[in-house]
Design a protein around this motif. Sequence first.
Motif, PDB file in Angstrom:
ATOM      1  N   UNK A 279      -6.882  -0.486   9.639  1.00  0.00           N
ATOM      2  CA  UNK A 279      -6.706   0.615  10.464  1.00  0.00           C
ATOM      3  C   UNK A 279      -5.462   1.536   9.717  1.00  0.00           C
ATOM      4  N   UNK A 280      -4.694   0.853   9.102  1.00  0.00           N
ATOM      5  CA  UNK A 280      -3.689   1.268   8.258  1.00  0.00           C
ATOM      6  C   UNK A 280      -4.087   2.029   7.123  1.00  0.00           C
ATOM      7  N   UNK A 281      -5.070   1.355   6.519  1.00  0.00           N
ATOM      8  CA  UNK A 281      -5.885   1.952   5.279  1.00  0.00           C
ATOM      9  C   UNK A 281      -6.495   3.262   5.774  1.00  0.00           C
ATOM     10  N   UNK A 282      -7.001   3.476   6.890  1.00  0.00           N
ATOM     11  CA  UNK A 282      -7.568   4.679   7.000  1.00  0.00           C
ATOM     12  C   UNK A 282      -6.639   5.599   7.402  1.00  0.00           C
ATOM     13  N   UNK A 283      -5.383   5.437   7.914  1.00  0.00           N
ATOM     14  CA  UNK A 283      -4.361   6.368   8.157  1.00  0.00           C
ATOM     15  C   UNK A 283      -3.865   6.809   6.790  1.00  0.00           C
ATOM     16  N   UNK A 284      -3.616   5.957   5.763  1.00  0.00           N
ATOM     17  CA  UNK A 284      -3.241   6.095   4.475  1.00  0.00           C
ATOM     18  C   UNK A 284      -4.152   7.243   3.696  1.00  0.00           C
ATOM     19  N   UNK A 285      -5.242   6.873   3.960  1.00  0.00           N
ATOM     20  CA  UNK A 285      -6.149   7.609   3.433  1.00  0.00           C
ATOM     21  C   UNK A 285      -6.406   9.361   3.866  1.00  0.00           C
TER      22      UNK A 285
ATOM     23  N   UNK B  45      -6.669   1.659  -3.067  1.00  0.00           N
ATOM     24  CA  UNK B  45      -6.799   0.414  -2.739  1.00  0.00           C
ATOM     25  C   UNK B  45      -8.279  -0.132  -2.366  1.00  0.00           C
ATOM     26  N   UNK B  46      -9.110  -0.988  -2.501  1.00  0.00           N
ATOM     27  CA  UNK B  46     -10.413  -1.402  -2.056  1.00  0.00           C
ATOM     28  C   UNK B  46     -10.170  -2.238  -0.700  1.00  0.00           C
ATOM     29  N   UNK B  47     -10.490  -1.800   0.344  1.00  0.00           N
ATOM     30  CA  UNK B  47     -10.307  -2.855   1.544  1.00  0.00           C
ATOM     31  C   UNK B  47     -11.463  -3.783   1.772  1.00  0.00           C
ATOM     32  N   UNK B  48     -12.343  -3.809   0.618  1.00  0.00           N
ATOM     33  CA  UNK B  48     -13.490  -4.825   0.898  1.00  0.00           C
ATOM     34  C   UNK B  48     -13.008  -6.404   1.044  1.00  0.00           C
ATOM     35  N   UNK B  49     -11.975  -6.771   0.357  1.00  0.00           N
ATOM     36  CA  UNK B  49     -11.505  -8.107   0.798  1.00  0.00           C
ATOM     37  C   UNK B  49     -10.920  -8.234   2.242  1.00  0.00           C
TER      38      UNK B  49
ATOM     39  N   UNK C  27       0.803  -1.149   0.056  1.00  0.00           N
ATOM     40  CA  UNK C  27      -0.072   0.071  -0.111  1.00  0.00           C
ATOM     41  C   UNK C  27       1.022   1.235  -0.179  1.00  0.00           C
ATOM     42  N   UNK C  28       2.163   1.050   0.541  1.00  0.00           N
ATOM     43  CA  UNK C  28       2.922   2.394   0.593  1.00  0.00           C
ATOM     44  C   UNK C  28       3.431   2.726  -0.923  1.00  0.00           C
ATOM     45  N   UNK C  29       3.319   1.690  -1.778  1.00  0.00           N
ATOM     46  CA  UNK C  29       3.889   1.882  -3.271  1.00  0.00           C
ATOM     47  C   UNK C  29       2.707   2.479  -4.298  1.00  0.00           C
ATOM     48  N   UNK C  30       1.423   2.909  -3.736  1.00  0.00           N
ATOM     49  CA  UNK C  30       0.399   3.145  -4.327  1.00  0.00           C
ATOM     50  C   UNK C  30      -0.466   4.150  -3.498  1.00  0.00           C
ATOM     51  N   UNK C  31      -1.372   4.909  -4.555  1.00  0.00           N
ATOM     52  CA  UNK C  31      -2.186   5.796  -3.837  1.00  0.00           C
ATOM     53  C   UNK C  31      -3.161   4.984  -2.873  1.00  0.00           C
TER      54      UNK C  31
END
Length: 269
Positions: A178-184, A138-142, A130-134
């Motif tokens: 949680x990390x996804x939310x932080x990145x957003x 990234x869809x966190x559905x899975x 996830x660090x290498x992309x916007x």
Amino acid sequence: MQKKLSLVVVSVVLLGLSACSMLPEKSDETKNWSVTKLYAEAREEMNGNHYEAAIKLFERLESNYPFGTYAAQAQMEIAYAHYKTQDQAQALAAVERFIKLHPNHQTVDYMYYLRGLITFNDQIGFLSSVYAQDPTERDPKATRESFAAFKALVEKFPDSKYTPDAIARMKYLINAMAQYEVHVAKYYYRRGAYLAAFNRAQGAVTDYADAPATEEALFLMIRCHDKMGNLVLRDDAQRVFVKNYPNSRFLNLNAQQRAWWNFWSKKTD
């Protein structure tokens, strides 16, 4: 002339069909195999990592012998083989079918576990990739689906031998979400959308309180308060942060001794 040509064409087609009908039919060597032989051959293919061949044999077994323990075992093996070939859709369909047909099977807990593994596979490397992309792409559905699958196992079969591993994976997935939310949140912060960034960071803290990523989320909330001029709220949040994370890397000043809330340079974004 045209009539003669038509007759010739028809004759050629008929001759071709006759020739095809004269060819010997392909025999199915598994047609008369016993259930034990079918299962043994399918297992041998599985052991050799020949999953496609194994699936065909297990499907033949289930078709020829649709009742009994071998049929149920074949259904489980088919699900696992699809999982190993990374055919997520087929694997999930096979798992759901088994659970529906055998809700009280003695090893149905494994199928609940496998359902989590199938979707968990999509998460491998999530926190690094996830660090290498916007992050907003990234869809966190899975991630959520995998967490829900493992949760179902833990709640339904708390004493299952697969439950401890499921719990460990759930912890990983919680931090991934949680990390996804932080990145957003960081994505919004870099673009000056401080209220949106604050809301996403606050959501991470509220929804995933025990996740390691909440440390960075709380720090980001402080920065957002600072940018929006909410100095009293910033200082309150700072006190909470220092109390909970006294040794946080975010509290270290750099060589220029910048204000602590400006520590988060682009290198940590």
